[in-house]
Design a protein around this motif. Structure first.
Motif, PDB file in Angstrom:
ATOM      1  N   ALA A   1    -126.110 -39.999  -6.294  1.00  0.00           N
ATOM      2  CA  ALA A   1    -127.566 -39.941  -6.438  1.00  0.00           C
ATOM      3  C   ALA A   1    -128.276 -39.822  -5.099  1.00  0.00           C
ATOM      4  CB  ALA A   1    -128.062 -41.188  -7.178  1.00  0.00           C
ATOM      5  N   ARG A   2    -127.629 -40.157  -4.008  1.00  0.00           N
ATOM      6  CA  ARG A   2    -128.293 -40.119  -2.706  1.00  0.00           C
ATOM      7  C   ARG A   2    -128.763 -38.721  -2.318  1.00  0.00           C
ATOM      8  NH1 ARG A   2    -124.631 -44.251   1.000  1.00  0.00           N
ATOM      9  NH2 ARG A   2    -125.418 -46.202   0.078  1.00  0.00           N
ATOM     10  N   PRO A   3    -127.903 -37.691  -2.386  1.00  0.00           N
ATOM     11  CA  PRO A   3    -128.396 -36.356  -2.004  1.00  0.00           C
ATOM     12  C   PRO A   3    -129.486 -35.841  -2.938  1.00  0.00           C
ATOM     13  CG  PRO A   3    -125.991 -36.432  -2.026  1.00  0.00           C
ATOM     14  CD  PRO A   3    -126.472 -37.689  -2.688  1.00  0.00           C
ATOM     15  N   ALA A   4    -129.428 -36.261  -4.219  1.00  0.00           N
ATOM     16  CA  ALA A   4    -130.395 -35.766  -5.193  1.00  0.00           C
ATOM     17  C   ALA A   4    -131.753 -36.418  -5.034  1.00  0.00           C
ATOM     18  CB  ALA A   4    -129.869 -36.000  -6.616  1.00  0.00           C
ATOM     19  N   GLY A   5    -131.814 -37.538  -4.316  1.00  0.00           N
ATOM     20  CA  GLY A   5    -133.076 -38.259  -4.192  1.00  0.00           C
ATOM     21  C   GLY A   5    -133.287 -39.127  -5.416  1.00  0.00           C
ATOM     22  N   ARG A   6    -134.043 -40.191  -5.257  1.00  0.00           N
ATOM     23  CA  ARG A   6    -134.270 -41.138  -6.345  1.00  0.00           C
ATOM     24  C   ARG A   6    -135.744 -41.354  -6.557  1.00  0.00           C
ATOM     25  NH1 ARG A   6    -130.260 -45.864  -4.276  1.00  0.00           N
ATOM     26  NH2 ARG A   6    -128.344 -44.677  -4.226  1.00  0.00           N
ATOM     27  N   ARG A   7    -136.066 -41.649  -7.819  1.00  0.00           N
ATOM     28  CA  ARG A   7    -137.414 -42.055  -8.122  1.00  0.00           C
ATOM     29  C   ARG A   7    -137.587 -43.513  -7.766  1.00  0.00           C
ATOM     30  NH1 ARG A   7    -138.221 -39.496 -14.189  1.00  0.00           N
ATOM     31  NH2 ARG A   7    -137.919 -37.315 -13.616  1.00  0.00           N
ATOM     32  N   GLY A   8    -138.829 -43.932  -7.678  1.00  0.00           N
ATOM     33  CA  GLY A   8    -139.087 -45.343  -7.423  1.00  0.00           C
ATOM     34  C   GLY A   8    -139.393 -45.578  -5.961  1.00  0.00           C
ATOM     35  N   ALA A   9    -140.201 -46.543  -5.738  1.00  0.00           N
ATOM     36  CA  ALA A   9    -140.603 -46.841  -4.357  1.00  0.00           C
ATOM     37  C   ALA A   9    -139.530 -47.622  -3.647  1.00  0.00           C
ATOM     38  CB  ALA A   9    -141.910 -47.620  -4.377  1.00  0.00           C
TER      39      ALA A   9
END
Length: 425
Positions: free
Chosen positions: A410-418
């Motif tokens: 999930a790190r390369p894809a970016g994550r939602r949430g602050a």
């Protein structure tokens, strides 16, 4: 921002009407699915106008209700019957629709007071208990058991001792378990839905619990979809569309979710004997139809069909996907080891749920004092139970690995949430 928006005031003012809609929608959905499933299984042809009562009994058992055998066999013939199985297709349908009805008036809000949520859930619970009471009282039926045209059948008809077997509902246990089922559905709905409001004091737990709960629901639904695809392929290639439809509409998760645990390496124990012929995959039936209690796992099933090993690959892909979803919905700087631990705990709780609701037992039989059991088509037994602690240990191990890998993906894809303080710890 005020927790009491115009939508909230409308929900409070018209809460009983909206609660009634939520309850009726959930029960109606379960009733429709149960009716079509039972019709596909041939239950519509039962005598005495029993079909509506059997539908009611199916809905009752789907929400944890207790349906007991009722027999009146007289002194000549003794009957026994037992059934402990939850029609999980009906259960899943009711849970999804009821959760939707519960969450719909609360949408577009971030925070709701504990009192408001309790009042809204309480209105639904009151109407739910009244509706469940009506179903429990309606779910009662008895049938005459024909014993054939031989001497025994002639004697039974001569003395008016034709055995009658059927079912009735234990009202108070049904209301208790039905209320617990509803509470579980409503709590899970608040935990899973991203837009569901929570009391202010619980907001800090949102980032830890909600992504994991959502990922587990996605995992369970994904396995049901996989099972549906397999069932449709089997129906198209091997025939028996009516029986396959009955399985899909009544018990697809009963087969799909235990298969998830078997793919993890878990073992179930069971046996089928006598005239029982429940619809199930051929390798499973071959394993269960043995002289003694059989172990149901990857090794024993693969002895009859080597394609069973694909369950391991399916589990690996779906668990990795669920872990990726959980990580993508979590705060951006949450450490990978935290994802691994949360995934492990969530998967263990999910497997525990499967072990509790997926077990089954059923038996029936008729006997004559001095003669014994009337075998053949008049007796049979089935049971299937998991080895719980082994399944939980394997779930923890798989969850740790999948959670860690999912966080890395999930790190390369970016994550939602602050980004929060939690990610810095």
């Amino acid at each position: 921002m005020s927790a009491r928006t115009p939508s909230g005031r409308a929900a409070a003012r018209h809460g009983w009407v909206q609660a009634l809609v939520a309850v009726l929608a959930g029960l109606a959905a379960m009733g429709v699915v149960a009716a079509f499933g039972l019709w596909a299984a041939g239950a519509a042809g039962l005598p005495g106008g029993a079909f509506p009562r059997i539908v009611a009994a199916t809905v009752v058992t789907a929400v944890g209700g207790v349906v007991e055998p009722a027999d009146d066999t007289g002194g000549l013939v003794a009957a026994r019957a037992e059934l402990t199985v939850i029609p999980l297709s009906v259960t899943l349908t009711g849970a999804l629709v009821t959760a939707w009805g519960f969450l719909r008036p609360l949408r577009y809000r971030a925070v709701a007071g504990a009192g408001e949520l309790a009042g809204w859930a309480g209105r639904i619970a009151v109407l739910w208990l009244l509706a469940l009471l009506g179903l429990a009282l309606a779910a009662r039926q008895t049938f005459s058991v024909p014993l054939g045209d031989d001497t025994l059948g002639d004697l039974v008809d001569l003395f008016g001792l034709s055995p009658r077997i059927g079912f009735t509902t234990a009202v108070w246990p049904t209301l208790l378990f039905g209320l617990l089922w509803l509470a579980g559905v409503l709590v899970l709905a608040l935990l899973v839905a991203r837009g569901a409001p929570l009391p202010g004091r619980l907001l800090r737990f949102r980032t830890a619990v909600r992504p994991a709960a959502y990922a587990m629901v996605v995992l369970l639904l994904a396995y049901v979809v996989v099972g549906l695809v397999v069932a449709l392929v089997v129906a198209a290639t091997r025939g028996h569309p009516a029986g396959t439809s009955a399985v899909i509409l009544l018990g697809l998760p009963n087969l799909a979710w235990p298969a998830l645990t078997i793919g993890l390496g878990a073992t179930w124990h069971g046996r089928v004997e006598g005239a029982f012929g429940p619809p199930m995959p051929r390798p499973l039936e071959q394993v269960l139809r043995a002289p003694d209690v059989s172990a149901v796992n990857l090794r024993t099933l693969a002895e009859h069909d080597g394609r069973v090993w694909w369950l391991v690959a399916v589990d690996a892909v779906l668990l990795l996907g669920a872990a990726f979803v959980m990580a993508a919905r979590s705060p951006a700087r949450t450490r990978a080891w935290r994802h691994a631990v949360r995934m492990a705990v969530a998967l263990a709780l999910t497997v525990l749920m499967i072990c509790l609701v997926g077990r089954a037992s059923a038996s029936y039989g008729l006997s004559v004092p001095g003669i014994g059991d009337l075998g053949g088509a008049l007796s049979g037994e089935l049971f299937l139970r998991p080895r719980v602690w082994t399944a939980l240990g394997l779930a923890l191990l798989w969850g740790l690995v999948a959670g860690f890998l999912g966080a890395l993906l999930a790190r390369p894809a970016g994550r939602r949430g602050a980004t929060g303080e939690e990610g810095k710890r």
